[in-house]
Enzyme design. Structure first.
Site, mmCIF file in Angstrom:
data_model
loop_
_atom_site.group_PDB
_atom_site.id
_atom_site.type_symbol
_atom_site.label_atom_id
_atom_site.label_comp_id
_atom_site.label_asym_id
_atom_site.label_seq_id
_atom_site.Cartn_x
_atom_site.Cartn_y
_atom_site.Cartn_z
ATOM 1 N N ASN A 1 -50.672 -57.539 11.190
ATOM 2 C CA ASN A 1 -50.144 -57.009 9.931
ATOM 3 C C ASN A 1 -48.772 -57.627 9.741
ATOM 4 O O ASN A 1 -47.823 -57.253 10.427
ATOM 5 C CB ASN A 1 -50.045 -55.474 10.006
ATOM 6 N N TRP A 2 -48.712 -58.565 8.837
ATOM 7 C CA TRP A 2 -47.449 -59.307 8.650
ATOM 8 C C TRP A 2 -46.391 -58.522 7.868
ATOM 9 O O TRP A 2 -45.266 -58.954 7.760
ATOM 10 C CB TRP A 2 -47.738 -60.627 7.926
ATOM 11 N N LYS A 3 -46.775 -57.419 7.257
ATOM 12 C CA LYS A 3 -45.841 -56.635 6.435
ATOM 13 C C LYS A 3 -45.168 -57.563 5.421
ATOM 14 O O LYS A 3 -45.825 -58.468 4.914
ATOM 15 C CB LYS A 3 -44.853 -55.897 7.341
ATOM 16 N N GLU B 1 -45.997 -46.808 6.677
ATOM 17 C CA GLU B 1 -44.911 -47.261 5.791
ATOM 18 C C GLU B 1 -45.263 -47.011 4.325
ATOM 19 O O GLU B 1 -44.388 -46.735 3.506
ATOM 20 C CB GLU B 1 -44.606 -48.749 6.056
ATOM 21 N N SER C 1 -46.038 -51.412 18.564
ATOM 22 C CA SER C 1 -45.378 -52.180 19.638
ATOM 23 C C SER C 1 -46.369 -52.778 20.638
ATOM 24 O O SER C 1 -46.106 -52.787 21.839
ATOM 25 C CB SER C 1 -44.322 -51.320 20.346
ATOM 26 N N HIS D 1 -51.204 -47.115 5.710
ATOM 27 C CA HIS D 1 -50.198 -47.409 6.741
ATOM 28 C C HIS D 1 -49.036 -46.419 6.616
ATOM 29 O O HIS D 1 -48.678 -46.010 5.509
ATOM 30 C CB HIS D 1 -49.701 -48.855 6.572
HETATM 31 P P1 13P Z 1 -45.298 -53.258 15.450
HETATM 32 O O1 13P Z 1 -46.353 -53.989 16.236
HETATM 33 O O2 13P Z 1 -44.214 -54.160 14.952
HETATM 34 O O3 13P Z 1 -44.800 -52.054 16.171
HETATM 35 O O4 13P Z 1 -46.015 -52.724 14.112
HETATM 36 C C1 13P Z 1 -47.190 -52.026 14.210
HETATM 37 C C2 13P Z 1 -47.757 -51.839 12.862
HETATM 38 O O5 13P Z 1 -47.190 -51.142 12.034
HETATM 39 C C3 13P Z 1 -49.008 -52.541 12.529
HETATM 40 O O6 13P Z 1 -49.548 -52.078 11.337
#
Ligand code: 13P
Length: 253
Positions: free
Chosen positions: A10-12, A98, A214, A96
């Protein structure tokens, strides 16, 4: 049942168009094509069409990080599942944390998005997970149960079979503190037991439940070796080709 693992990035909201191409090329060149797992990457919307046309013939499947509930209309700034289907997108991350936190998405809205995605042959990756305060007050099972119930319970057998679930404890996202493999396994087994009760053994057994929060090259093997963890949804480490490739390898061990 042996479930095929999914390693999903997930590149956000990271990377320019040039960086996106370079990273995907590095992953496509570095991947061990004998490995048997599914490799997925959710990039920002605007790169999808180009990446799918350039790299769609590799083993990597491309997906979006969100979509709207409606197919079309006067919804300024939104992107529909129908549009994503028209560029041959494979999956979409929905719910998600977020999106829940910054864009006020509720389980009801997310449920509508799941239906929109399914209508257009996009596999939904439904995210759930508790905050640190909820875990500290021992409400984590209750919270995740509610999220699963509201977004998924009224799907039919065919629909639920197409869902991938990602358990992403909010306190583990982007913090460098992952859930231990025991904590993650405990919740994954709980989610599978909910699915069993609602949809029966065969369906619950086949649904893939990913862990996110993480995931790094140094903890992926321990997490992915748990019986109910069917791969990962990876944020930060999916932005670096070397790390993502290493995590893909961990899933094959
Ligand atoms: P991280 O791997 O940076 O903790 O992010 C996890 C995430 O939100 C995947 O959707």
């Amino acid at each position: 049942m042996k479930r095929k693992k999914i390693i999903a990035g997930n590149w956000k909201m990271y990377k320019t168009a040039q960086e996106a191409e370079t990273t995907i090329a590095e992953i496509a060149n570095g991947i061990n094509y004998n490995q048997q797992n599914d490799v997925w990457t959710a990039t920002p919307f605007i790169y999808l069409q180009n990446l799918i046309s350039r790299f769609g013939n590799t083993t990597i499947k491309f997906g979006a990080q969100n979509c709207y509930t409606k197919d079309e209309g006067a919804f300024t700034g939104e992107v529909s599942a129908k549009m994503l289907q028209s560029i041959h997108c494979s999956f979409v991350i929905l719910g998600h944390s977020e999106r829940r936190q910054y864009f006020f998405e509720t389980d009801i809205i997310i449920h509508e998005k799941i239906l929109a995605a399914l209508n257009h042959n996009l596999l939904p990756v439904y995210c759930c997970g508790e905050t640190l305060a909820q875990r500290n007050t021992k409400k984590h099972f209750e919270i995740v149960e509610q999220q699963i119930k509201e977004a998924l319970y009224n799907l039919n057998a065919d629909q639920i079979s197409k869902i991938v679930i990602a358990y992403e404890p909010v306190w583990a996202i982007g913090t460098g503190v992952n859930a231990t493999s025991e904590q993650a396994q405990e919740m994954h087994a709980y989610i599978r037991s909910l699915l069993q009760t609602q949809f029966g053994d065969a369906i619950a057994d086949a649904i893939r439940i990913l862990y996110g929060g993480s995931v790094k090259p140094n903890n992926a093997t321990a997490l992915f070796s748990q019986p109910d963890i069917d791969g990962g949804l990876i944020g930060g480490a999916s932005l670096i080709a070397k790390d993502f490739l290493s995590i893909i390898e961990s899933a094959s061990e």
